[in-house]
Motif scaffolding. Structure first.
Motif, PDB file in Angstrom:
ATOM      1  N   GLN A  50       3.978 -26.684  -4.833  1.00 15.95           N
ATOM      2  CA  GLN A  50       2.597 -26.967  -4.448  1.00 15.95           C
ATOM      3  C   GLN A  50       2.421 -28.448  -4.113  1.00 15.95           C
ATOM      4  OE1 GLN A  50      -0.531 -24.679  -4.875  1.00 15.95           O
ATOM      5  NE2 GLN A  50      -1.006 -26.232  -3.339  1.00 15.95           N
ATOM      6  N   SER A  51       2.958 -29.351  -4.945  1.00 12.06           N
ATOM      7  CA  SER A  51       2.765 -30.781  -4.718  1.00 12.06           C
ATOM      8  C   SER A  51       3.485 -31.257  -3.464  1.00 12.06           C
ATOM      9  CB  SER A  51       3.227 -31.588  -5.931  1.00 12.06           C
ATOM     10  OG  SER A  51       4.593 -31.348  -6.211  1.00 12.06           O
ATOM     11  N   ARG A  95      -1.600 -21.999  -8.958  1.00 13.09           N
ATOM     12  CA  ARG A  95      -0.571 -22.671  -8.160  1.00 13.09           C
ATOM     13  C   ARG A  95       0.466 -21.672  -7.660  1.00 13.09           C
ATOM     14  NH1 ARG A  95      -0.675 -28.201  -8.831  1.00 13.09           N
ATOM     15  NH2 ARG A  95       1.579 -28.500  -8.698  1.00 13.09           N
TER      16      ARG A  95
END
Length: 390
Positions: A50-51, A95
């Motif tokens: 996700q990041s 997430r």
């Protein structure tokens, strides 16, 4: 030639750092020893945290990713005739991960930087990084048959474990911690739709297998083999038979198709610290290697360059070096946590040479616990989708 930041290595880490700096108004030059075609065709990771996706969006480099990337909300574990799906959103507060090949990330970043007038220098072989203890480091490189010198304010090594940057750290400063695993991954690409909608991690008495994909039409598959295995010794039929034997469930078999590439990847873990000395910074594989079982290599490199881009931008705008001074410690906390997770995934799912029945039962017990305990499943899910960026 002079620049603020000299970036050695034009893989995803170096390219993303250059892109983030460009958008922040910090000039940089990327030196890559290979040609553009090689860099854009280099097969590596395909699972994005996700990041990482968030960082690519911030860099303006996610337009194709958002259209073509495959969002995944879980993975399936298979062992001892059983299976369990780990659902990411329910365990991590929403997430997820994306499947989008590293080759495509690299193509996107090169195209953007080229259009912005900040294209990498390809076929630029760095020979030496010097004067890193001064405020004017130099990078000596060979380009178009000529020896050239790039002076800069900072040097960032994104050129991998065997690159020039890591060894430019003084011997008395550099410490490298390593572990060589007693098995390798046999990886294949096949022109066949994936047999499963999400990644499958399989533990079996014959060894580990991973069923993955690169697109709705292309499968990416791996299975554990002894170190030193020659890919030429394996026919297509033997490969498919082995994958079936390790991952089959309830008599189901994989959809077979033409295998277009094959390779053997030795597994190792490595951390070099500190990740900064003087005006030289290490990022990505130049600082750390993780076994691919946890899908962390590319994602950990992105974490490094996001932290570094923020620190370099802060230094240029304010003159304050506090974030740069903290870079190594900030990154290493996440690096060691990620090394731990990758090691956990590797040792839980692989069958080591001469492994005892006792050790196998411990592995099965751990997999049983993940299936039975929401806390154990959440621990796996939270690490897999990616820890928050520092």
């Amino acid at each position: 030639m002079h620049t603020t930041v000299a970036i050695v290595g034009g893989g995803p880490a170096g390219l993303l750092l250059s892109r983030l700096l460009h958008r922040a108004g910090v000039d940089s030059v990327v030196l890559e020893r290979r040609d553009r075609a090689y860099v854009e065709g280099r097969q590596r990771a395909g699972v994005l945290e996700q990041s990482t996706v968030d960082a690519l969006r911030e860099a303006g480099a996610a337009e194709r990713l958002d259209r073509q990337g495959l969002a995944h909300d879980g993975v399936e574990l298979r062992w001892a005739g059983r299976s369990h799906r780990v659902d990411f959103p329910s365990l991590t507060g929403g997430r997820r991960v994306w499947v989008y090949a590293q080759t495509e990330v690299v193509k996107d970043l090169i195209a953007l930087q080229t259009a912005a007038g900040a294209a990498p220098y390809f076929d630029a072989e760095v020979r030496a990084i010097e004067h890193i203890d001064t405020d004017r480091p130099t990078v000596r490189y060979l380009h178009q048959g000529q020896e050239k010198v790039l002076t800069c304010g900072y040097v960032v090594g994104c050129d991998g474990h065997h690159g020039v940057a890591r060894t430019a750290l003084p011997r008395g400063v550099r410490r490298t911690h390593e572990r060589v695993h007693p098995y390798s991954w046999f990886g294949v690409m096949a022109d066949v739709p994936p047999s499963c909608d999400e990644l499958v991690y399989a533990h079996s008495p014959r060894g580990f297998a991973l069923l993955s994909m690169r697109s709705p039409e292309v499968s990416r598959l791996y299975f554990q083999v002894p170190n030193g295995t020659d890919p030429a010794d394996w026919s297509d039929e033997r490969i498919w038979d082995e994958l079936d034997a390790r991952s089959a469930l309830d008599g189901r078999t994989l959809t077979r198709g033409p295998i277009t590439s094959r390779s053997v990847l030795p597994l190792r873990s490595s951390v070099t610290e500190p990740m900064r000395h003087g005006r030289l910074f290490l990022a990505g594989d130049a600082a750390h290697i993780v076994p691919p079982t946890g899908a962390k290599g590319l994602n950990l490199a992105v974490s490094d360059v996001v932290v570094l881009a923020r620190a370099l931008t802060h230094r240029q705008r304010t003159g304050d070096t506090a974030l740069l001074d903290a870079y190594s410690d900030t990154c290493l906390r996440r690096v060691w946590r990620t090394e731990h997770f990758s090691s956990f995934m590797t040792t839980t799912l692989h069958t080591g040479p001469g492994q005892s029945e006792f050790d196998t039962r411990l592995q099965i017990s751990q997999l049983d616990r993940i299936a039975a305990s929401p806390h154990a499943a959440a621990e796996l899910a939270l690490n897999y989708v990616g820890l928050p960026l520092p």
